[in-house]
Design a protein around this motif. Structure first.
Motif, PDB file in Angstrom:
ATOM      1  N   PHE A 175      17.477 139.327  -6.716  1.00  0.00           N
ATOM      2  CA  PHE A 175      16.539 140.440  -6.864  1.00  0.00           C
ATOM      3  C   PHE A 175      17.191 141.750  -6.426  1.00  0.00           C
ATOM      4  O   PHE A 175      17.018 142.794  -7.072  1.00  0.00           O
ATOM      5  N   ALA A 176      17.933 141.712  -5.325  1.00  0.00           N
ATOM      6  CA  ALA A 176      18.607 142.924  -4.850  1.00  0.00           C
ATOM      7  C   ALA A 176      19.624 143.420  -5.876  1.00  0.00           C
ATOM      8  O   ALA A 176      19.754 144.628  -6.106  1.00  0.00           O
ATOM      9  N   ALA A 177      20.343 142.493  -6.501  1.00  0.00           N
ATOM     10  CA  ALA A 177      21.325 142.872  -7.520  1.00  0.00           C
ATOM     11  C   ALA A 177      20.645 143.511  -8.719  1.00  0.00           C
ATOM     12  O   ALA A 177      21.142 144.503  -9.280  1.00  0.00           O
ATOM     13  N   GLN A 178      19.498 142.972  -9.119  1.00  0.00           N
ATOM     14  CA  GLN A 178      18.775 143.566 -10.243  1.00  0.00           C
ATOM     15  C   GLN A 178      18.290 144.970  -9.896  1.00  0.00           C
ATOM     16  O   GLN A 178      18.447 145.915 -10.682  1.00  0.00           O
ATOM     17  N   GLY A 179      17.712 145.127  -8.701  1.00  0.00           N
ATOM     18  CA  GLY A 179      17.247 146.451  -8.295  1.00  0.00           C
ATOM     19  C   GLY A 179      18.366 147.460  -8.218  1.00  0.00           C
ATOM     20  O   GLY A 179      18.218 148.614  -8.636  1.00  0.00           O
ATOM     21  N   ALA A 180      19.527 147.026  -7.705  1.00  0.00           N
ATOM     22  CA  ALA A 180      20.670 147.931  -7.589  1.00  0.00           C
ATOM     23  C   ALA A 180      21.200 148.349  -8.953  1.00  0.00           C
ATOM     24  O   ALA A 180      21.520 149.526  -9.180  1.00  0.00           O
ATOM     25  N   SER A 181      21.295 147.400  -9.881  1.00  0.00           N
ATOM     26  CA  SER A 181      21.852 147.724 -11.198  1.00  0.00           C
ATOM     27  C   SER A 181      20.917 148.637 -11.982  1.00  0.00           C
ATOM     28  O   SER A 181      21.369 149.586 -12.644  1.00  0.00           O
ATOM     29  N   VAL A 182      19.605 148.388 -11.901  1.00  0.00           N
ATOM     30  CA  VAL A 182      18.645 149.257 -12.591  1.00  0.00           C
ATOM     31  C   VAL A 182      18.699 150.670 -12.018  1.00  0.00           C
ATOM     32  O   VAL A 182      18.731 151.669 -12.754  1.00  0.00           O
ATOM     33  N   ALA A 183      18.747 150.771 -10.678  1.00  0.00           N
ATOM     34  CA  ALA A 183      18.821 152.088 -10.046  1.00  0.00           C
ATOM     35  C   ALA A 183      20.115 152.805 -10.414  1.00  0.00           C
ATOM     36  O   ALA A 183      20.121 154.022 -10.649  1.00  0.00           O
ATOM     37  N   ALA A 184      21.216 152.064 -10.464  1.00  0.00           N
ATOM     38  CA  ALA A 184      22.504 152.680 -10.811  1.00  0.00           C
ATOM     39  C   ALA A 184      22.459 153.292 -12.204  1.00  0.00           C
ATOM     40  O   ALA A 184      22.982 154.390 -12.443  1.00  0.00           O
ATOM     41  N   SER A 240       8.172 139.457  -0.849  1.00  0.00           N
ATOM     42  CA  SER A 240       9.459 139.558  -0.158  1.00  0.00           C
ATOM     43  C   SER A 240      10.618 139.675  -1.136  1.00  0.00           C
ATOM     44  O   SER A 240      11.610 140.361  -0.860  1.00  0.00           O
ATOM     45  N   PHE A 241      10.509 139.029  -2.290  1.00  0.00           N
ATOM     46  CA  PHE A 241      11.574 139.133  -3.290  1.00  0.00           C
ATOM     47  C   PHE A 241      11.637 140.546  -3.861  1.00  0.00           C
ATOM     48  O   PHE A 241      12.721 141.102  -4.064  1.00  0.00           O
ATOM     49  N   TYR A 242      10.484 141.116  -4.124  1.00  0.00           N
ATOM     50  CA  TYR A 242      10.485 142.467  -4.666  1.00  0.00           C
ATOM     51  C   TYR A 242      10.845 143.504  -3.607  1.00  0.00           C
ATOM     52  O   TYR A 242      11.287 144.607  -3.930  1.00  0.00           O
ATOM     53  N   THR A 243      10.688 143.143  -2.333  1.00  0.00           N
ATOM     54  CA  THR A 243      11.224 144.003  -1.278  1.00  0.00           C
ATOM     55  C   THR A 243      12.737 144.080  -1.397  1.00  0.00           C
ATOM     56  O   THR A 243      13.341 145.159  -1.293  1.00  0.00           O
ATOM     57  N   ALA A 244      13.379 142.919  -1.624  1.00  0.00           N
ATOM     58  CA  ALA A 244      14.837 142.896  -1.814  1.00  0.00           C
ATOM     59  C   ALA A 244      15.231 143.725  -3.034  1.00  0.00           C
ATOM     60  O   ALA A 244      16.240 144.438  -3.024  1.00  0.00           O
ATOM     61  N   TRP A 245      14.457 143.643  -4.111  1.00  0.00           N
ATOM     62  CA  TRP A 245      14.696 144.443  -5.320  1.00  0.00           C
ATOM     63  C   TRP A 245      14.703 145.926  -4.962  1.00  0.00           C
ATOM     64  O   TRP A 245      15.598 146.681  -5.361  1.00  0.00           O
ATOM     65  N   SER A 246      13.709 146.334  -4.185  1.00  0.00           N
ATOM     66  CA  SER A 246      13.591 147.744  -3.832  1.00  0.00           C
ATOM     67  C   SER A 246      14.702 148.198  -2.893  1.00  0.00           C
ATOM     68  O   SER A 246      15.196 149.322  -3.008  1.00  0.00           O
ATOM     69  N   VAL A 247      15.087 147.336  -1.955  1.00  0.00           N
ATOM     70  CA  VAL A 247      16.194 147.682  -1.065  1.00  0.00           C
ATOM     71  C   VAL A 247      17.464 147.916  -1.880  1.00  0.00           C
ATOM     72  O   VAL A 247      18.209 148.885  -1.655  1.00  0.00           O
ATOM     73  N   GLY A 248      17.716 147.044  -2.849  1.00  0.00           N
ATOM     74  CA  GLY A 248      18.868 147.242  -3.729  1.00  0.00           C
ATOM     75  C   GLY A 248      18.785 148.570  -4.463  1.00  0.00           C
ATOM     76  O   GLY A 248      19.793 149.275  -4.608  1.00  0.00           O
ATOM     77  N   GLY A 249      17.580 148.937  -4.903  1.00  0.00           N
ATOM     78  CA  GLY A 249      17.400 150.203  -5.608  1.00  0.00           C
ATOM     79  C   GLY A 249      17.636 151.406  -4.721  1.00  0.00           C
ATOM     80  O   GLY A 249      18.251 152.394  -5.138  1.00  0.00           O
ATOM     81  N   VAL A 250      17.165 151.332  -3.476  1.00  0.00           N
ATOM     82  CA  VAL A 250      17.375 152.441  -2.542  1.00  0.00           C
ATOM     83  C   VAL A 250      18.863 152.641  -2.277  1.00  0.00           C
ATOM     84  O   VAL A 250      19.385 153.765  -2.327  1.00  0.00           O
ATOM     85  N   VAL A 251      19.564 151.544  -2.002  1.00  0.00           N
ATOM     86  CA  VAL A 251      20.996 151.637  -1.716  1.00  0.00           C
ATOM     87  C   VAL A 251      21.754 152.228  -2.899  1.00  0.00           C
ATOM     88  O   VAL A 251      22.597 153.126  -2.740  1.00  0.00           O
ATOM     89  N   ALA A 252      21.431 151.758  -4.109  1.00  0.00           N
ATOM     90  CA  ALA A 252      22.130 152.257  -5.295  1.00  0.00           C
ATOM     91  C   ALA A 252      21.832 153.737  -5.538  1.00  0.00           C
ATOM     92  O   ALA A 252      22.732 154.508  -5.901  1.00  0.00           O
ATOM     93  N   ALA A 253      20.569 154.146  -5.356  1.00  0.00           N
ATOM     94  CA  ALA A 253      20.217 155.553  -5.562  1.00  0.00           C
ATOM     95  C   ALA A 253      20.928 156.454  -4.557  1.00  0.00           C
ATOM     96  O   ALA A 253      21.417 157.538  -4.905  1.00  0.00           O
ATOM     97  N   LEU A 254      21.010 156.014  -3.302  1.00  0.00           N
ATOM     98  CA  LEU A 254      21.716 156.800  -2.292  1.00  0.00           C
ATOM     99  C   LEU A 254      23.213 156.854  -2.573  1.00  0.00           C
ATOM    100  O   LEU A 254      23.866 157.874  -2.321  1.00  0.00           O
TER     101      LEU A 254
END
Length: 406
Positions: A28-37, A146-160
């Motif tokens: 989930f974190a990887a998906q959130g990070a890639s979408v944010a990137a 909790s899984f979507y929390t990981a998605w969002s954390v990945g998105g925050v990191v990628a956006a920053l």
């Protein structure tokens, strides 16, 4: 931190559930990070390649359309190789797409790269949600949040990281290559862990055929998911462009609205499972929808970029819980065929992404980005009408004890 389960875990002991949950959270974190990137680099890619506003809009719509096709490719892959193998393959493909987007030298190459990304993220979407549904059944309580929390954390990191790369004046190719490397690192940590036998409700078997009655029951969840992803697409795909063009923010500041949105979703989703257990899914959905609607209206009226960043964070706080609760409730309609249910439910997801992305892009290209946020605010007000269809899982132990208490 190790994600390897002990020998006992492979036999379905509780530590196997924990390890499986951690592994799914990585995906989930990887998906959130890639979408944010992808979304936070749209202004930089547009300026580097000289893309016309309508072509940029078309590319974002193409990502959503191909993600719909990727969802069904993911369904085929799950049935042949399982959700974990599907997640691995889709994550590698998403990383490759990030590199191609960053290094593209012409319009044709970048178009192909965005199409590849859409296919990859669609397959990954159905893979991670299917695995999450399996794990939630094994736990017997709400864990989707909790899984979507990981998605969002990945998105925050990628956006920053996108904002930092712009601040340090890195080329977009370097920033996206770094983000692809992070996704590949998460792939390398992903493991397959056995789960205890699924504890489906006694009547689940009768629903495995996915008949017409089940699809009628899916409609309320589909409509909620459509509205949620209109909001998600409008904020995710265009918030950076909105800050850049309408509020005259710099390339360094423009990604911060997306980062704030994802930070809000981290907070909302981290609290979602506990709120569901305390207040019930119906109350949580109604409160979250009203908060999201008010925050979208504030975003539309933002006088400057700091106000817009705060409003985007509030949108994320409210909208964040709707998708995971929607998917979890829908998956419980047919536990024995949850991957098929989720793949088809994802169609509403991508219709929402296409609608939100296309509408926002068209309004933005004509200088009306504020209206692009006012329209979703009106749609979210309709979500509480479907709240009564949301459910929460019951404990396996409780289900087993009910017949004995009669």
């Amino acid at each position: 931190m190790s994600f390897n389960a002990s020998p006992r875990a492979e036999c379905g002991y509780p530590d196997s559930k924990v390890a499986a949950r951690r592994g799914a959270a990585l995906a989930f974190a990887a998906q959130g990070a890639s979408v944010a990137a992808v979304y936070t680099t749209v202004p930089a890619v547009t300026e580097r390649l000289g893309l016309a506003p309508l072509l940029t809009t078309a590319l974002m719509v193409a990502v959503a359309l191909t993600a719909g096709g990727g969802s069904f490719l993911g369904l085929v892959a799950i049935r042949r190789a399982g959700p974990v193998a599907t997640m691995r393959g889709a994550m590698v493909a998403a990383a490759a797409a990030l590199v191609l987007i960053g290094w593209a030298q012409d319009h044709a190459t970048v178009i192909c790269a965005y199409v590849l990304f859409g296919l990859a993220v669609g397959a990954l979407d159905v893979g991670v949600n299917t695995r999450a549904a399996e794990i939630e059944r094994a736990y017997g309580r709400s864990v989707f949040g909790s899984f979507y929390t990981a998605w969002s954390v990945g998105g925050v990191v990628a956006a920053l990281l996108t904002a930092g790369a712009a601040r340090w004046e890195w080329p977009v190719a370097g920033g996206l290559t770094l983000q692809a490397g992070i996704v590949l690192l998460l792939v390398s940590l992903l493991r397959t862990h056995a789960l205890p036998a699924a504890q489906a409700p006694p009547d689940a078997g009768g629903q495995s055929s996915l008949g017409r009655r089940l699809w009628v029951r899916l409609i309320p969840f589909g409509l909620v998911l459509l509205v949620v992803y209109v909001v998600e697409s409008t904020v995710s795909a265009w918030s950076a462009v909105y800050l850049r063009q309408t509020l005259t923010a710099s390339l360094t500041v423009a990604p911060l609205a997306y980062a704030a949105y994802q930070a809000g979703t981290v907070i909302g989703r981290a609290a979602a499972d506990r709120l569901v257990q305390t207040l019930g899914a119906v109350s949580v959905v109604r409160m979250a929808a009203l908060l999201a609607a008010g925050a979208l209206a504030a975003l539309a009226a933002a006088p400057n970029w700091p106000f817009a960043v705060l409003a985007a964070g509030a949108v994320g706080l409210g909208a964040s819980v709707l998708a995971p609760l929607c998917l979890a409730s829908a998956a419980r309609l047919s536990p024995t065929a949850s991957e098929a249910v989720l793949a088809r439910l994802n169609l509403f997801n991508y219709v929402g992404v296409v609608t939100g992305g296309a509408l926002s892009g068209l309004l933005g290209s004509t200088g009306h980005f504020r209206l692009a946020y006012a329209v979703p605010a009106a749609l979210v007000v309709l979500v509480p009408a479907s709240a009564r269809h949301f459910t929460r899982p019951s404990s396996p132990a409780r289900r087993e004890s009910l017949p004995r208490t009669r």
